[in-house]
Design an enzyme around this catalytic site. Sequence first.
Site, PDB file in Angstrom:
ATOM      1  N   ARG A 160       0.361  -0.949  -0.124  1.00  0.00           N
ATOM      2  CA  ARG A 160       0.163  -0.014  -0.243  1.00  0.00           C
ATOM      3  C   ARG A 160       0.927   1.430  -0.343  1.00  0.00           C
ATOM      4  NH1 ARG A 160      -3.473  -4.123   2.467  1.00  0.00           N
ATOM      5  NH2 ARG A 160      -5.480  -4.259   1.496  1.00  0.00           N
ATOM      6  N   ASP A 189      -0.366  -5.968  -3.359  1.00  0.00           N
ATOM      7  CA  ASP A 189      -1.680  -6.325  -3.329  1.00  0.00           C
ATOM      8  C   ASP A 189      -2.761  -5.292  -4.492  1.00  0.00           C
ATOM      9  OD1 ASP A 189      -4.105  -5.884  -1.700  1.00  0.00           O
ATOM     10  OD2 ASP A 189      -3.369  -6.171   0.242  1.00  0.00           O
ATOM     11  N   HIS A 266      -6.446  -9.721  -3.659  1.00  0.00           N
ATOM     12  CA  HIS A 266      -5.555  -8.360  -3.535  1.00  0.00           C
ATOM     13  C   HIS A 266      -4.701  -8.830  -4.766  1.00  0.00           C
ATOM     14  CE1 HIS A 266      -7.482  -6.968   0.302  1.00  0.00           C
ATOM     15  NE2 HIS A 266      -7.200  -8.191   0.507  1.00  0.00           N
ATOM     16  N   ASP A 329      -7.018 -14.238   1.863  1.00  0.00           N
ATOM     17  CA  ASP A 329      -7.619 -13.489   1.889  1.00  0.00           C
ATOM     18  C   ASP A 329      -8.241 -12.391   1.702  1.00  0.00           C
ATOM     19  OD1 ASP A 329      -5.411 -11.778   1.804  1.00  0.00           O
ATOM     20  OD2 ASP A 329      -6.262 -10.068   2.923  1.00  0.00           O
ATOM     21  N   GLU A 330      -9.614 -11.796   2.468  1.00  0.00           N
ATOM     22  CA  GLU A 330     -10.717 -11.378   0.787  1.00  0.00           C
ATOM     23  C   GLU A 330     -10.855 -11.502  -0.162  1.00  0.00           C
ATOM     24  OE1 GLU A 330     -10.240  -7.236   4.617  1.00  0.00           O
ATOM     25  OE2 GLU A 330      -8.737  -7.184   3.176  1.00  0.00           O
ATOM     26  N   TRP A 396      -6.453 -13.836  11.800  1.00  0.00           N
ATOM     27  CA  TRP A 396      -6.941 -12.476  11.779  1.00  0.00           C
ATOM     28  C   TRP A 396      -8.087 -12.174  11.981  1.00  0.00           C
ATOM     29  CZ3 TRP A 396      -9.155  -9.148   8.902  1.00  0.00           C
ATOM     30  CH2 TRP A 396      -9.364  -9.231   7.769  1.00  0.00           C
ATOM     31  N   TYR A 421      -3.431  -5.486  15.049  1.00  0.00           N
ATOM     32  CA  TYR A 421      -2.918  -4.839  14.330  1.00  0.00           C
ATOM     33  C   TYR A 421      -2.313  -3.221  14.663  1.00  0.00           C
ATOM     34  CZ  TYR A 421      -5.176  -7.839  10.892  1.00  0.00           C
ATOM     35  OH  TYR A 421      -5.171  -8.580   9.590  1.00  0.00           O
ATOM     36  N   PHE A 422      -1.985  -2.820  13.958  1.00  0.00           N
ATOM     37  CA  PHE A 422      -1.298  -1.995  14.348  1.00  0.00           C
ATOM     38  C   PHE A 422      -1.545  -1.138  13.598  1.00  0.00           C
ATOM     39  CE2 PHE A 422       2.674  -3.236  17.502  1.00  0.00           C
ATOM     40  CZ  PHE A 422       1.813  -3.953  18.073  1.00  0.00           C
ATOM     41  N   ASP A 423      -1.988  -1.526  12.784  1.00  0.00           N
ATOM     42  CA  ASP A 423      -2.831   0.358  11.628  1.00  0.00           C
ATOM     43  C   ASP A 423      -3.510   1.274  12.621  1.00  0.00           C
ATOM     44  OD1 ASP A 423      -4.067  -2.283  11.439  1.00  0.00           O
ATOM     45  OD2 ASP A 423      -4.674  -1.593   9.375  1.00  0.00           O
ATOM     46  N   TRP A 472      -0.583  -2.554   8.687  1.00  0.00           N
ATOM     47  CA  TRP A 472      -0.782  -2.394   7.001  1.00  0.00           C
ATOM     48  C   TRP A 472      -0.317  -0.810   7.143  1.00  0.00           C
ATOM     49  CZ3 TRP A 472      -1.562  -7.221   5.240  1.00  0.00           C
ATOM     50  CH2 TRP A 472      -2.087  -7.536   6.023  1.00  0.00           C
ATOM     51  N   GLU A 474      -2.355   1.202   4.514  1.00  0.00           N
ATOM     52  CA  GLU A 474      -2.789   1.774   3.988  1.00  0.00           C
ATOM     53  C   GLU A 474      -2.638   3.740   4.573  1.00  0.00           C
ATOM     54  OE1 GLU A 474      -4.084  -0.757   5.100  1.00  0.00           O
ATOM     55  OE2 GLU A 474      -5.756  -1.952   3.479  1.00  0.00           O
TER      56      GLU A 474
HETATM   57  C1  ACM Z   1      -6.065  -9.225   5.982  1.00  0.00           C
HETATM   58  O1  ACM Z   1      -6.311  -7.543   7.333  1.00  0.00           O
HETATM   59  N1  ACM Z   1      -7.054  -8.542   5.321  1.00  0.00           N
HETATM   60  C2  ACM Z   1      -5.720 -10.565   6.436  1.00  0.00           C
END
Ligand code: ACM
Length: 532
Positions: A160, A189, A266, A329-330, A396, A421-423, A472, A474
């Site tokens: 990202r 991604d 992704h 994922d996703e 996760w 999740y440190f974001d 993450w 973003e």
């Molecule tokens: C994730 O946060 N999509 C693994």
Amino acid sequence: MNYKKVYSFLLCAAFCLSVCAEVNYQVIPLPQQVSFDKSGQYMILSKGMTVSYPAGNALMQRNAEFAAEYMGLTVKPKDKKQADVNLMLGLKSKNPDDYAISINKKGITIQGASESGVFYGIQTLRKSIMNETGEIRLPYAWVCGSPRFAYRGTELDCARHFFPVAFIKKFIDILALHGINRFHWHLTDDQGWRFEVKALPELAQKASVRPCTVIGKNLGLSDPDNTLYDDTPETGYYTQEEMRDIVAYAAERYITIVPEIDLPGHMIAALSVYPDLGCTGGPYKVWSIWGVADDVLCAGNPKTLEFLKTVYGELCDVFPSKLIHIGGDESPRVRWKSCPKCQAKMKELDLKNEAQLQTYINKEMEAFLAERGRQIIGWDETLEGGLSENAAVMSWRGYDGGKAAAKLHHQVVMTPHNNCYFDYYQLKNRDAQPLGIGGYLPLSKVYAMEPVPEELTKEEAKYIMGVQCNLWSEYVISPDHAEFMLLPRLAAMSEVQWLKPEEKDYEQFLQRLPALEQIYRRLGYKFCTSYE
Ligand code: ACM
Ligand code: ZN
């Protein structure tokens, strides 16, 4: 005592209070044992002291060089004369990361169950003394450390936002300071492909370029009306040469890089240069917004597996890690539902649903990677169509995926977003921190995390091989920002990774934290100076 003696005693005491420091070895992560010698004696660490290692052992020599660099010592191979700091192997322990430090009249001995254990002993000694100035007194003592989990990870998303090689090395140094031994490197991604594939040069040249980036709080498709963009292109990729250099840099610090190429979702950046790998054929553009894209790799197109094997073949050439992260994922299955190729593949393989089609790809990748001596790990969505035989799971979305996988006797890394999740924001007051993705993960909540769910039997609990935090990117747009998000939450995570529940104590951790923060300052690391 006459008044002159009293006066000179007081003078000495005052001098010592200002320039002598007696260390207590109570660092982060906390050693399992710190026992002081009853004699009350101490040794004084001074410049020019020597550190020795067993001659002929290159890893121990490197350890000695680290010790020298951290503590101002001079390296010398072991000979008849004892050095001031002696690095040794041979600690009797099943865990290779265990260490013991003894400080006594013979000097300092740092003994490890393996070279990595010696490295962690050096880190503990370094952190014990690093804040101190003037005369550093090391009380005679016995200090032992032993990590609870074998896998102690941190993920960094370089897709990202791209982080330069110099920062990746600094990030690795930060992990080493905290006793962390896995760097999960998220390399690709929708918004950028950062891994050079020599056989597919367009990935690095074109799929790494995002012409613009959505601005503000808008989260992609959940707010399709957003039209505000930063028009500065986001670019960058890592050459194989750079990545090999980083792998070696990490290995010297006992950190294994677990690379991730996220599949089958992704993948928009890759689809932008190879549109026929998507179900609709595109065209696709490297995404400039955040969120989850419906467009994923076509599971029914034989070219998809060909592409993946080329990419992962080169990934294995660069990264020696046994675990290779396949993402998973996703990945919406909506395109697969209406794609003739995907539906034909499902019919051919007699699959009941699209989740099983994802498992089909995972199994193909598992077999391909097994031939190279590797094991796959995927996000917990990989459970949905049934796990492939030896897949490990990264949990996760909460603990449930990890629990289910452990019950099936698959290895698990716990990284539930609420704790890891440190974001997420670390303070309630959003004005006191840079714009973030949302959520709220204060230091105390990281510290409170327990990776092994109570419901697991003792046997099942053995499959929880470790725990990891994720950054993450973003909204994490610069190295300084990344450090601010990591620190000091990484300190809390390191105690989750190293300590057993009965060894953890948040109040006591907070008392030990200022010394570590002082080290952050000395090393020039940015960090969040208040916590909740
Ligand atoms: C994730 O946060 N999509 C693994
Ligand atoms: Zn398809």
